[in-house]
Design an enzyme around this catalytic site. Structure first.
Site, PDB file in Angstrom:
ATOM      1  N   LYS A 157     -17.316  -1.554   9.196  1.00 39.31           N
ATOM      2  CA  LYS A 157     -17.668  -2.948   8.939  1.00 39.31           C
ATOM      3  C   LYS A 157     -18.892  -3.264   9.808  1.00 39.31           C
ATOM      4  CE  LYS A 157     -13.520  -2.868   7.068  1.00 39.31           C
ATOM      5  NZ  LYS A 157     -13.157  -2.794   5.670  1.00 39.31           N
TER       6      LYS A 157
HETATM    7  C1  LIG Z   1     -11.453  -3.131   5.678  1.00 40.80           C
HETATM    8  C2  LIG Z   1     -10.883  -4.113   4.723  1.00 40.80           C
HETATM    9  C3  LIG Z   1      -9.623  -4.706   4.894  1.00 40.80           C
HETATM   10  C4  LIG Z   1      -8.652  -4.283   5.960  1.00 40.80           C
HETATM   11  O1  LIG Z   1      -9.126  -4.290   7.250  1.00 40.80           O
HETATM   12  P1  LIG Z   1      -8.405  -3.335   8.342  1.00 40.80           P
HETATM   13  O2  LIG Z   1      -9.060  -3.738   9.621  1.00 40.80           O
HETATM   14  O3  LIG Z   1      -8.664  -1.936   7.958  1.00 40.80           O
HETATM   15  O4  LIG Z   1      -6.954  -3.683   8.313  1.00 40.80           O
HETATM   16  C5  LIG Z   1      -9.215  -5.678   4.007  1.00 40.80           C
HETATM   17  N1  LIG Z   1      -9.995  -6.056   2.976  1.00 40.80           N
HETATM   18  C6  LIG Z   1     -11.203  -5.504   2.757  1.00 40.80           C
HETATM   19  C7  LIG Z   1     -12.021  -5.995   1.615  1.00 40.80           C
HETATM   20  C8  LIG Z   1     -11.683  -4.505   3.606  1.00 40.80           C
HETATM   21  O5  LIG Z   1     -12.878  -3.949   3.375  1.00 40.80           O
END
Ligand SMILES: *Cc1c(COP(=O)(O)O)cnc(C)c1O
Length: 369
Positions: A181
């Site tokens: 991210k």
């Molecule tokens: C990464 C992601 C999540 C989950 O986040 P985590 O930190 O891995 O639990 C949820 N929704 C979307 C769209 C994502 O890209």
């Protein structure tokens, strides 16, 4: 292009991590998570931020704060990952999948309206690939049907539309800081909210109701542990202080790949909406080639990581655990079948990006499925 890691950035990150490590073990968790929360709230221009262990945990806490529980239905785009839906399962609620519009990637609000029942309590817009949809359509739909809005902003840190920041349009905005991210801390997440009660609930929820909301006794409810560990909060804080750099870098990386592919036959960049300041999460291209999914998989095999080819992203309503009586969400399927979303990280250099573009262009030109 800006250099990914300036020495100052790396030093600030190491200093902060070192300070957190020197305070450990600290049963209180130390002050850094609270400091992160204050700076997140300021950076995103909202009164409250609550740091948690993941994006999934942020969604879980926010939906719990909305009172979502057994028997409730929640609208979710089929155009999403399972992580959006897992918290609904944990709360005993039912996901109801809504289609998306291939022209805009936004929710298909006609389909959403058809799926509202007397049990519908909330809607989770998912800003996949950093595209946030139209916040005015979202809030007017939600207020018409009296729904809470919990945004899945895991991929949309830094995106704004008509001046509205992704993650600030509804009851809560839920972010992930997993590696990959834009704002990362290894693992981690946070939610943003303007509602004091939602923040209080989320703080209680992430730590077994030990820090109970005003008027409630500590430990008077069962909850969970999804606290953000101090070393990860320290990493998050150091990265938050350079978030504008991180967003600009991703935008620059994405522009570079898309620019190199402008003349490639069978591929067309998916431009953001007017008024959208897109974070450039992933270079997005419409694939107008025969058997586009096989093309995306082929690119993954050739070393170009992408959403559908590498991670087999399919519409959530077609996954085996959801036996939906509704007809399948065709718009979502069409989007996923025909979209190449290249997976980037902060460490992708110009050389890597140029290699991705060269492979994509070469394979598109030669593509015979
Ligand atoms: C990464 C992601 C999540 C989950 O986040 P985590 O930190 O891995 O639990 C949820 N929704 C979307 C769209 C994502 O890209």
């Amino acid at each position: 292009m800006t250099i990914p890691h300036t020495p100052g950035d790396a030093q600030a990150l190491e200093d902060r991590l070192g300070a957190a490590l020197r305070q450990m073990p600290d049963p209180s968790g130390g002050p850094v998570a609270a400091e992160l929360e204050r700076e997140l709230a300021t950076a995103f221009g909202v009164p409250h931020a609550v740091a948690v262990a993941s994006g999934t945990a942020a969604l879980h806490a926010a939906l719990s704060a909305c009172g979502i529980g057994p028997g409730d239905e929640v609208l979710v785009p089929a155009l999403t990952v399972v992580m959006t839906v897992a918290p609904l399962h944990a709360l005993g609620a039912t996901p109801v999948f809504v289609d998306s519009d291939p022209a805009t990637l936004d929710l298909d609000y006609d389909d959403a309206a058809r799926k509202v029942t007397s049990r519908t309590r909330a809607i989770i817009p998912v800003h996949l690939w950093g595209r946030m949809g139209n916040p005015t359509d979202l809030t007017s739909f939600a207020s018409e049907h009296d729904l809470d809005v919990v945004e899945d902003t895991a991929q949309a840190a830094g995106t704004t539309r008509d001046g509205q920041r992704a993650g600030t349009a509804g009851t809560a905005g839920c972010f992930s800081m997993k590696d990959g991210k834009i704002l990362w801390s290894g693992e981690g997440g946070f939610l943003l909210t303007t509602h004091h009660e939602v923040a209080e609930h989320a703080r209680a929820f992430r730590s077994h109701w030990q820090q109970a909301p005003a008027g409630e006794a500590p430990l008077s409810r069962l909850a969970t542990n999804s606290r953000l560990a101090a070393p990860l909060a320290a990493i998050a804080l150091a990265n938050l202080r350079r978030i504008s750099h991180l967003v600009e870098l991703r935008q620059e990386q994405t522009r570079r790949v898309l620019h190199a592919l402008e003349q490639t036959p069978g591929l067309a960049a998916l431009a953001p909406a007017a008024g959208e300041e897109w974070n450039g999460f992933a270079p997005l291209l419409h694939i107008d080639l025969p058997n586009p999914r096989a093309f995306a998989e082929h690119l993954a095999q050739q070393g170009v990581p992408n959403s559908t080819g590498s991670f087999r992203l399919v519409p959530c309503d077609t996954r085996p655990m959801f036996t939906s009586p509704d007809r399948p969400c065709r718009g979502a399927a069409q989007i996923l079948d025909h979209t190449l979303a290249v997976v980037l990280t902060e460490r992708d250099t110009e050389t890597t990006l140029d290699r991705y573009a060269a492979v994509i262009a070469r394979e598109a030109t030669a593509w015979v499925p």
